[in-house]
Scaffold this motif. Structure first.
Motif, PDB file in Angstrom:
ATOM      1  N   TRP A  71       0.416  -1.087  -0.167  1.00 46.91           N
ATOM      2  CA  TRP A  71       0.087   0.075   0.059  1.00 46.91           C
ATOM      3  C   TRP A  71       0.926   1.662   0.030  1.00 46.91           C
ATOM      4  O   TRP A  71       2.049   0.734   0.297  1.00 46.91           O
ATOM      5  CB  TRP A  71      -0.953   0.242   1.524  1.00 46.91           C
ATOM      6  CG  TRP A  71      -0.433   0.019   2.230  1.00 46.91           C
ATOM      7  CD1 TRP A  71       0.148  -1.221   2.887  1.00 46.91           C
ATOM      8  CD2 TRP A  71       0.104   1.185   3.740  1.00 46.91           C
ATOM      9  NE1 TRP A  71       0.864  -1.302   4.482  1.00 46.91           N
ATOM     10  CE2 TRP A  71       0.587   0.292   4.246  1.00 46.91           C
ATOM     11  CE3 TRP A  71       0.564   2.452   2.888  1.00 46.91           C
ATOM     12  CZ2 TRP A  71       1.509   0.476   5.520  1.00 46.91           C
ATOM     13  CZ3 TRP A  71       0.934   2.916   3.744  1.00 46.91           C
ATOM     14  CH2 TRP A  71       1.982   1.957   5.697  1.00 46.91           C
ATOM     15  N   LEU A  72      -0.452   2.274  -0.038  1.00 43.52           N
ATOM     16  CA  LEU A  72       0.423   3.515  -0.009  1.00 43.52           C
ATOM     17  C   LEU A  72      -0.381   4.814  -0.158  1.00 43.52           C
ATOM     18  O   LEU A  72      -1.515   4.257   0.306  1.00 43.52           O
ATOM     19  CB  LEU A  72       1.417   4.412  -1.296  1.00 43.52           C
ATOM     20  CG  LEU A  72       2.354   3.854  -2.266  1.00 43.52           C
ATOM     21  CD1 LEU A  72       2.412   4.194  -3.589  1.00 43.52           C
ATOM     22  CD2 LEU A  72       3.587   3.450  -1.241  1.00 43.52           C
ATOM     23  N   VAL A  73      -0.875   5.917   1.287  1.00 47.60           N
ATOM     24  CA  VAL A  73      -1.087   6.519   1.829  1.00 47.60           C
ATOM     25  C   VAL A  73      -0.844   8.242   1.361  1.00 47.60           C
ATOM     26  O   VAL A  73       0.366   8.250   2.007  1.00 47.60           O
ATOM     27  CB  VAL A  73      -1.296   6.671   3.058  1.00 47.60           C
ATOM     28  CG1 VAL A  73      -2.006   7.232   3.492  1.00 47.60           C
ATOM     29  CG2 VAL A  73      -1.947   4.923   3.532  1.00 47.60           C
ATOM     30  N   PHE A  74      -1.542   8.976   0.093  1.00 48.87           N
ATOM     31  CA  PHE A  74      -1.141   9.521  -0.336  1.00 48.87           C
ATOM     32  C   PHE A  74      -2.002  10.934   0.829  1.00 48.87           C
ATOM     33  O   PHE A  74      -3.596  10.831   0.694  1.00 48.87           O
ATOM     34  CB  PHE A  74      -1.631  10.315  -1.839  1.00 48.87           C
ATOM     35  CG  PHE A  74      -1.480  11.473  -1.921  1.00 48.87           C
ATOM     36  CD1 PHE A  74       0.136  12.005  -2.060  1.00 48.87           C
ATOM     37  CD2 PHE A  74      -2.101  12.429  -2.560  1.00 48.87           C
ATOM     38  CE1 PHE A  74      -0.068  13.345  -2.463  1.00 48.87           C
ATOM     39  CE2 PHE A  74      -2.187  13.513  -2.319  1.00 48.87           C
ATOM     40  CZ  PHE A  74      -1.476  13.584  -2.984  1.00 48.87           C
ATOM     41  N   GLY A  75      -1.392  11.588   1.895  1.00 53.75           N
ATOM     42  CA  GLY A  75      -2.431  12.315   2.767  1.00 53.75           C
ATOM     43  C   GLY A  75      -2.562  14.095   2.336  1.00 53.75           C
ATOM     44  O   GLY A  75      -0.632  14.445   2.255  1.00 53.75           O
TER      45      GLY A  75
END
Length: 251
Positions: free
Chosen positions: A128-132
Protein backbone atom coordinates in the motif's frame (compact mmCIF):
# COMPACT_ATOMS: atom_id res chain seq x y z
CA UNK A 1 -20.49 34.46 10.34
CA UNK A 2 -18.23 31.38 10.50
CA UNK A 3 -20.21 28.12 10.64
CA UNK A 4 -19.61 25.98 13.72
CA UNK A 5 -17.92 22.62 13.14
CA UNK A 6 -21.21 20.79 13.71
CA UNK A 7 -22.68 22.61 10.72
CA UNK A 8 -20.13 21.23 8.26
CA UNK A 9 -21.52 18.59 5.90
CA UNK A 10 -21.19 15.17 7.49
CA UNK A 11 -20.60 13.05 4.40
CA UNK A 12 -18.95 13.21 0.98
CA UNK A 13 -20.17 12.34 -2.50
CA UNK A 14 -17.36 10.13 -3.80
CA UNK A 15 -17.14 8.32 -7.14
CA UNK A 16 -17.59 4.53 -7.30
CA UNK A 17 -14.51 2.68 -6.10
CA UNK A 18 -13.96 4.81 -3.02
CA UNK A 19 -14.83 3.88 0.56
CA UNK A 20 -15.21 6.77 3.01
CA UNK A 21 -13.86 6.62 6.56
CA UNK A 22 -14.86 9.77 8.47
CA UNK A 23 -13.03 10.86 11.63
CA UNK A 24 -13.99 13.42 14.25
CA UNK A 25 -12.13 16.72 14.57
CA UNK A 26 -9.17 15.43 16.58
CA UNK A 27 -8.44 12.60 14.14
CA UNK A 28 -5.35 12.46 11.94
CA UNK A 29 -6.25 11.34 8.43
CA UNK A 30 -2.71 10.48 7.36
CA UNK A 31 -1.78 8.50 10.47
CA UNK A 32 -5.13 6.69 10.48
CA UNK A 33 -4.83 5.94 6.77
CA UNK A 34 -1.41 4.35 7.25
CA UNK A 35 -2.70 2.33 10.21
CA UNK A 36 -5.68 0.83 8.37
CA UNK A 37 -4.15 0.60 4.87
CA UNK A 38 -3.12 -3.09 5.09
CA UNK A 39 -6.71 -4.16 5.72
CA UNK A 40 -8.70 -1.28 4.20
CA UNK A 41 -7.41 -1.59 0.65
CA UNK A 42 -7.19 0.72 -2.34
CA UNK A 43 -9.69 3.54 -2.61
CA UNK A 44 -10.22 3.97 1.13
CA UNK A 45 -10.45 7.72 1.73
CA UNK A 46 -10.02 8.93 5.30
CA UNK A 47 -11.54 12.35 5.94
CA UNK A 48 -11.43 14.48 9.09
CA UNK A 49 -14.56 16.54 9.76
CA UNK A 50 -13.03 19.96 10.46
CA UNK A 51 -13.97 23.48 9.50
CA UNK A 52 -10.47 25.00 9.80
CA UNK A 53 -8.60 22.40 7.70
CA UNK A 54 -9.32 20.30 4.65
CA UNK A 55 -7.67 17.06 5.76
CA UNK A 56 -7.86 13.69 4.03
CA UNK A 57 -5.80 10.70 2.95
CA UNK A 58 -6.33 7.99 0.35
CA UNK A 59 -4.98 4.44 0.25
CA UNK A 60 -3.34 3.31 -2.99
CA UNK A 61 -2.17 -0.16 -4.09
CA UNK A 62 0.63 0.17 -6.67
CA UNK A 63 1.73 -2.61 -9.01
CA UNK A 64 5.39 -1.67 -9.31
CA UNK A 65 8.40 -1.54 -6.95
CA UNK A 66 8.52 1.15 -4.29
CA UNK A 67 11.46 2.81 -6.07
CA UNK A 68 9.18 3.91 -8.92
CA UNK A 69 5.78 3.58 -7.21
CA UNK A 70 6.50 6.74 -5.21
CA UNK A 71 5.79 8.66 -8.39
CA UNK A 72 2.11 8.21 -7.56
CA UNK A 73 2.76 11.18 -5.29
CA UNK A 74 2.84 13.46 -8.35
CA UNK A 75 -0.50 12.16 -9.61
CA UNK A 76 -1.91 13.02 -6.20
CA UNK A 77 -0.41 16.51 -6.24
CA UNK A 78 -1.88 17.16 -9.68
CA UNK A 79 -5.29 15.98 -8.50
CA UNK A 80 -5.22 18.32 -5.49
CA UNK A 81 -4.21 21.29 -7.63
CA UNK A 82 -6.88 20.52 -10.23
CA UNK A 83 -9.51 20.24 -7.47
CA UNK A 84 -8.53 23.59 -5.97
CA UNK A 85 -8.44 25.24 -9.39
CA UNK A 86 -11.93 23.92 -10.17
CA UNK A 87 -13.40 25.79 -7.20
CA UNK A 88 -11.21 28.87 -6.83
CA UNK A 89 -12.09 32.42 -7.86
CA UNK A 90 -10.98 33.33 -11.40
CA UNK A 91 -7.41 34.28 -12.33
CA UNK A 92 -5.79 32.67 -9.30
CA UNK A 93 -2.83 30.31 -9.52
CA UNK A 94 -2.12 27.02 -7.79
CA UNK A 95 1.60 26.26 -7.68
CA UNK A 96 3.98 23.85 -5.95
CA UNK A 97 7.18 24.10 -3.94
CA UNK A 98 9.27 20.99 -4.55
CA UNK A 99 7.96 18.47 -3.98
CA UNK A 100 5.08 18.63 -1.53
CA UNK A 101 3.97 22.18 -0.69
CA UNK A 102 0.87 23.73 -2.28
CA UNK A 103 0.69 27.48 -2.82
CA UNK A 104 -2.36 29.49 -3.74
CA UNK A 105 -1.80 32.94 -5.21
CA UNK A 106 1.72 32.83 -3.76
CA UNK A 107 0.78 31.99 -0.17
CA UNK A 108 1.37 28.64 1.49
CA UNK A 109 -1.98 26.87 1.60
CA UNK A 110 -0.90 23.37 2.63
CA UNK A 111 0.81 20.29 1.33
CA UNK A 112 0.89 16.54 0.97
CA UNK A 113 2.65 13.52 2.47
CA UNK A 114 3.31 9.98 1.32
CA UNK A 115 3.17 6.98 3.63
CA UNK A 116 4.83 3.65 2.78
CA UNK A 117 5.20 0.34 4.65
CA UNK A 118 8.20 0.57 6.98
CA UNK A 119 9.53 -2.86 6.01
CA UNK A 120 9.22 -2.48 2.23
CA UNK A 121 12.50 -2.60 0.32
CA UNK A 122 13.03 -0.33 -2.67
CA UNK A 123 12.85 -3.25 -5.09
CA UNK A 124 9.70 -4.76 -3.56
CA UNK A 125 6.13 -3.89 -4.57
CA UNK A 126 4.55 -2.14 -1.56
CA UNK A 127 1.28 -3.59 -0.30
CA UNK A 128 0.00 0.00 0.00
CA UNK A 129 0.80 3.69 -0.20
CA UNK A 130 -1.05 6.50 1.54
CA UNK A 131 -1.30 9.96 -0.02
CA UNK A 132 -2.32 12.52 2.61
CA UNK A 133 -3.29 16.18 2.20
CA UNK A 134 -3.85 19.11 4.55
CA UNK A 135 -5.07 22.51 3.30
CA UNK A 136 -5.82 25.52 5.47
CA UNK A 137 -9.55 26.13 5.11
CA UNK A 138 -10.04 28.96 7.61
CA UNK A 139 -7.85 31.32 9.60
CA UNK A 140 -6.82 29.60 12.81
CA UNK A 141 -8.43 31.24 15.83
CA UNK A 142 -5.50 30.46 18.16
CA UNK A 143 -2.84 31.97 15.85
CA UNK A 144 -1.65 35.53 16.47
CA UNK A 145 -2.89 38.05 13.91
CA UNK A 146 0.58 38.99 12.61
CA UNK A 147 1.51 35.34 12.08
CA UNK A 148 -1.80 34.49 10.45
CA UNK A 149 -1.36 37.32 7.97
CA UNK A 150 1.64 35.50 6.46
CA UNK A 151 -0.44 32.51 5.38
CA UNK A 152 -3.50 31.98 3.23
CA UNK A 153 -6.69 30.00 3.74
CA UNK A 154 -9.42 28.95 1.35
CA UNK A 155 -12.08 31.10 2.99
CA UNK A 156 -9.84 34.17 3.15
CA UNK A 157 -9.13 33.77 -0.59
CA UNK A 158 -12.74 33.82 -1.74
CA UNK A 159 -13.81 30.19 -1.47
CA UNK A 160 -17.16 29.31 0.08
CA UNK A 161 -17.55 26.97 3.04
CA UNK A 162 -19.30 24.44 0.79
CA UNK A 163 -16.21 24.40 -1.42
CA UNK A 164 -14.05 22.82 1.31
CA UNK A 165 -15.86 19.48 1.14
CA UNK A 166 -16.30 19.80 -2.62
CA UNK A 167 -12.52 19.99 -3.00
CA UNK A 168 -12.16 16.53 -1.45
CA UNK A 169 -14.89 15.16 -3.73
CA UNK A 170 -13.26 16.81 -6.74
CA UNK A 171 -9.85 15.44 -5.74
CA UNK A 172 -11.24 11.90 -5.76
CA UNK A 173 -12.46 12.33 -9.33
CA UNK A 174 -9.29 14.07 -10.54
CA UNK A 175 -7.12 11.33 -9.00
CA UNK A 176 -8.94 8.68 -11.01
CA UNK A 177 -8.45 10.81 -14.13
CA UNK A 178 -4.74 11.22 -13.36
CA UNK A 179 -4.17 7.47 -13.09
CA UNK A 180 -6.14 6.90 -16.30
CA UNK A 181 -3.91 9.47 -17.99
CA UNK A 182 -0.82 7.70 -16.63
CA UNK A 183 -2.02 4.35 -17.97
CA UNK A 184 -2.84 5.77 -21.40
CA UNK A 185 0.04 8.19 -21.97
CA UNK A 186 2.74 7.11 -19.54
CA UNK A 187 4.20 8.86 -16.53
CA UNK A 188 5.61 11.68 -18.66
CA UNK A 189 2.11 13.14 -18.92
CA UNK A 190 1.88 13.26 -15.11
CA UNK A 191 5.36 14.74 -14.80
CA UNK A 192 4.58 17.42 -17.37
CA UNK A 193 1.42 18.50 -15.53
CA UNK A 194 3.29 18.63 -12.22
CA UNK A 195 6.26 20.58 -13.58
CA UNK A 196 3.97 23.18 -15.14
CA UNK A 197 3.00 24.18 -11.58
CA UNK A 198 6.58 24.13 -10.26
CA UNK A 199 8.12 27.59 -10.84
CA UNK A 200 11.55 27.67 -12.44
CA UNK A 201 14.43 28.97 -10.35
CA UNK A 202 16.52 30.15 -13.31
CA UNK A 203 15.67 31.17 -16.84
CA UNK A 204 16.36 28.47 -19.38
CA UNK A 205 16.57 25.58 -16.94
CA UNK A 206 15.12 22.24 -17.96
CA UNK A 207 13.41 19.93 -15.48
CA UNK A 208 12.48 16.27 -15.51
CA UNK A 209 11.32 13.72 -12.97
CA UNK A 210 13.53 10.64 -12.86
CA UNK A 211 12.29 7.05 -12.71
CA UNK A 212 12.69 7.09 -8.92
CA UNK A 213 10.82 10.39 -8.52
CA UNK A 214 13.85 12.65 -8.09
CA UNK A 215 13.76 16.10 -9.69
CA UNK A 216 16.49 16.62 -12.29
CA UNK A 217 17.35 20.23 -13.12
CA UNK A 218 19.78 21.14 -15.90
CA UNK A 219 20.87 24.36 -17.54
CA UNK A 220 21.52 24.74 -21.31
CA UNK A 221 23.89 22.26 -22.99
CA UNK A 222 27.50 22.25 -21.84
CA UNK A 223 26.80 23.19 -18.23
CA UNK A 224 27.44 19.72 -16.77
CA UNK A 225 25.21 16.97 -15.37
CA UNK A 226 21.80 17.89 -13.97
CA UNK A 227 21.30 18.68 -10.31
CA UNK A 228 19.42 15.91 -8.54
CA UNK A 229 16.82 16.72 -5.89
CA UNK A 230 15.88 13.65 -3.86
CA UNK A 231 12.15 12.96 -3.54
CA UNK A 232 12.65 10.67 -0.53
CA UNK A 233 14.72 13.22 1.40
CA UNK A 234 12.33 16.09 0.65
CA UNK A 235 9.26 14.09 1.66
CA UNK A 236 10.97 13.16 4.92
CA UNK A 237 11.57 16.85 5.71
CA UNK A 238 8.02 17.96 4.83
CA UNK A 239 9.12 21.60 5.07
CA UNK A 240 5.53 22.86 4.71
CA UNK A 241 4.25 20.92 7.73
CA UNK A 242 4.15 22.19 11.33
CA UNK A 243 4.33 18.98 13.36
CA UNK A 244 3.48 20.68 16.65
CA UNK A 245 0.37 22.39 15.28
CA UNK A 246 -0.36 19.43 12.98
CA UNK A 247 -1.11 21.71 10.07
CA UNK A 248 0.48 23.92 7.40
CA UNK A 249 3.13 26.40 8.44
CA UNK A 250 2.57 30.10 7.98
CA UNK A 251 4.75 31.94 5.49
Amino acid sequence: MMPRPAEVKQTLDLPPGYTLVALRELGDAFVHGCAIAPEAGAGTLVWVRRYDLVEFAVVLEPDEPLLSARRAFFAGMNAVADAIAAHCPPEREVNFDWPDAIRFDGGLLGGARLGTPADCAEDDVPAWLVFGVILRAADMAHVEEVQAASGVSLLSEGFEMVDTDAIVESFARHLMTAFDRWNERGFEAIARDYLERLPKRKAGERRAIDANGDLLVSLPAGSGPPDRNSLVDALARADWYDRQARGPKFG
